[in-house]
Enzyme design. Structure first.
Site, short mmCIF file in Angstrom:
data_model
loop_
_atom_site.label_atom_id
_atom_site.label_comp_id
_atom_site.label_asym_id
_atom_site.label_seq_id
_atom_site.Cartn_x
_atom_site.Cartn_y
_atom_site.Cartn_z
N LYS A 180 -2.23 -2.69 7.96
CA LYS A 180 -3.37 -2.28 8.78
C LYS A 180 -3.34 -3.03 10.10
O LYS A 180 -2.99 -4.20 10.17
CB LYS A 180 -4.67 -2.58 8.04
CG LYS A 180 -4.87 -1.72 6.78
CD LYS A 180 -6.19 -2.04 6.11
CE LYS A 180 -6.40 -1.14 4.89
NZ LYS A 180 -7.69 -1.43 4.20
N HIS A 219 -3.72 -9.34 3.58
CA HIS A 219 -5.16 -9.42 3.81
C HIS A 219 -5.44 -10.33 5.00
O HIS A 219 -4.87 -11.42 5.11
CB HIS A 219 -5.88 -9.98 2.58
CG HIS A 219 -5.99 -9.00 1.46
ND1 HIS A 219 -6.21 -9.38 0.15
CD2 HIS A 219 -5.90 -7.65 1.44
CE1 HIS A 219 -6.25 -8.32 -0.61
NE2 HIS A 219 -6.08 -7.25 0.14
N HIS A 239 -2.66 2.32 -5.82
CA HIS A 239 -3.44 1.10 -5.61
C HIS A 239 -3.56 0.29 -6.90
O HIS A 239 -3.75 -0.93 -6.87
CB HIS A 239 -4.81 1.42 -5.04
CG HIS A 239 -5.18 0.57 -3.87
ND1 HIS A 239 -4.47 0.56 -2.70
CD2 HIS A 239 -6.17 -0.35 -3.72
CE1 HIS A 239 -5.01 -0.30 -1.85
NE2 HIS A 239 -6.03 -0.87 -2.44
N TYR A 263 -9.48 -10.94 -6.78
CA TYR A 263 -8.52 -10.90 -7.88
C TYR A 263 -8.67 -12.10 -8.80
O TYR A 263 -8.27 -12.06 -9.95
CB TYR A 263 -7.10 -10.82 -7.34
CG TYR A 263 -6.83 -9.52 -6.62
CD1 TYR A 263 -6.62 -8.35 -7.33
CD2 TYR A 263 -6.84 -9.45 -5.24
CE1 TYR A 263 -6.41 -7.15 -6.67
CE2 TYR A 263 -6.63 -8.26 -4.58
CZ TYR A 263 -6.42 -7.11 -5.29
OH TYR A 263 -6.22 -5.93 -4.64
N ARG A 318 0.86 -1.18 0.00
CA ARG A 318 0.00 0.00 0.00
C ARG A 318 0.90 1.23 0.00
O ARG A 318 2.03 1.18 0.47
CB ARG A 318 -0.91 0.02 1.24
CG ARG A 318 -1.83 -1.19 1.37
CD ARG A 318 -2.62 -1.12 2.67
NE ARG A 318 -3.54 -2.24 2.83
CZ ARG A 318 -3.25 -3.38 3.43
NH1 ARG A 318 -2.04 -3.55 3.97
NH2 ARG A 318 -4.14 -4.35 3.53
N ARG A 372 -0.80 -2.08 -6.84
CA ARG A 372 -1.08 -3.18 -5.91
C ARG A 372 -2.03 -4.20 -6.56
O ARG A 372 -1.81 -5.41 -6.45
CB ARG A 372 -1.70 -2.60 -4.64
CG ARG A 372 -2.06 -3.62 -3.55
CD ARG A 372 -2.41 -2.85 -2.28
NE ARG A 372 -3.16 -3.65 -1.31
CZ ARG A 372 -2.61 -4.45 -0.40
NH1 ARG A 372 -1.30 -4.60 -0.35
NH2 ARG A 372 -3.36 -5.10 0.46
#
Length: 314
Positions: A185, A285, A259, A294, A161, A262
């Protein structure tokens, strides 16, 4: 005088709920205005059905209201999915309140599904388009071109990110081992391999460009890997501008940003045969469900190739 169970009119029910929100929950004035507008439409819908008590409302009545919002009519234009979902939140709040207060025997809105917008698939560049983007970066051996190329190579080479990339410190980079440590995150760390191209350009930047940028600026970057012309840590906004300008020079479609790289990273891995759980770990994730979007991108690409190349596809 409080209403008796089973006798609450739509107007009285709305008034009771809005009073509860205003007095007991302290809901903001603008939120109350929005709920009032939404519930005025709901009351008009119930009036049109001849319903005089909220105890008479069935699930089909609420579902019909949602459909009417989407289709428009009676002088109202069709509403967007997000506006319909917001209105249904107000209707659900009303019926749940009445049930909890013992004024109705059930909640007819509970099982009415919230409409959702069609899922937008991530935009991924082709491998050739990524190459064009890299060529669209400023040319030369000056500090800024070296920095910009290293940044984009790291973004595409690791799937980081933008916040993770500009947040990199020198201690997070292991050029000898070929990896970087990313802080994602929830402050979750992950180690991601650094490909040959990213490694080469990152090393060139660290050796030949970063010291020059620190000297020319105020030197406030600390241990930051990517620094700006003033010697401070590169910001997310500046990183966005670098990629946007490169995309414009490469004549790529609008909207290409960090992004996009990414998304391209994940899509190209899956197209190359990578396991979805490996891609999940690389992207950081928490759930593989997030990563599986994806696979739809990849399936779309496969269908496009099939349609273009197979003699029986047309």
């Amino acid at each position: 005088m409080p209403a008796r169970p089973g006798t609450v009119t739509p107007a009285d029910g709305v008034r009771l709920w809005l009073d509860h929100l205003r007095v007991e929950r302290g809901v903001a004035h603008n939120t109350l205005l929005g709920y009032t507008r939404d519930l005025d439409r709901y009351r008009a819908h119930l009036d049109g059905l001849g319903i005089t008590s909220l105890a008479e409302v069935h699930q089909s009545d609420v579902a019909g209201f949602v459909a009417a919002l989407r289709d428009g009519g009676d002088g109202h234009r069709p509403l967007s999915v997000s506006s319909v979902a917001r209105t249904l939140v107000a209707v659900r709040g009303l019926h749940r309140f009445l049930l909890l207060e013992g004024l109705t025997a059930d909640d007819p809105s509970a099982d009415v599904p919230v409409p959702r917008a069609a899922q937008r698939l991530p935009t991924a560049l082709s491998v050739a388009a990524v190459e064009r983007l890299l060529e669209g970066l400023a040319l030369g051996d000056g500090p800024l071109p070296l920095r910009d190329r290293a940044l984009v190579e790291v973004l595409y080479g690791t799937g980081a990110r933008i916040s993770e990339a500009v947040g990199l410190d020198l201690d997070d980079v292991d050029l000898d081992g070929g990896s970087v440590r990313l802080l994602g995150k929830g402050d979750k760390e992950r180690i991601v391999p650094l490909g040959r191209h990213a490694r080469t350009h990152l090393e060139a930047y660290l050796v030949r460009a970063r010291p020059a940028l620190l000297e020319s600026g105020a030197g406030q970057a600390g241990r930051a890997v990517f620094v700006n012309q003033r010697g401070g840590r590169l910001s997310r906004q500046s990183a966005w501008a670098i990629i946007r300008q490169a995309a414009e020079r490469a004549e790529l479609s609008a909207g290409v940003g960090p992004h996009t790289l990414r998304h391209s990273f994940a899509t190209h891995l899956l197209e190359g045969g990578a396991d979805v759980r490996v891609v999940q770990e690389l992207l950081g994730h928490a759930s593989v469900t997030t990563t599986q979007i994806y696979t739809h991108v990849t399936a779309t690409r496969l269908r496009e190739v099939y349609a273009r190349t197979h003699p029986r596809a047309r």
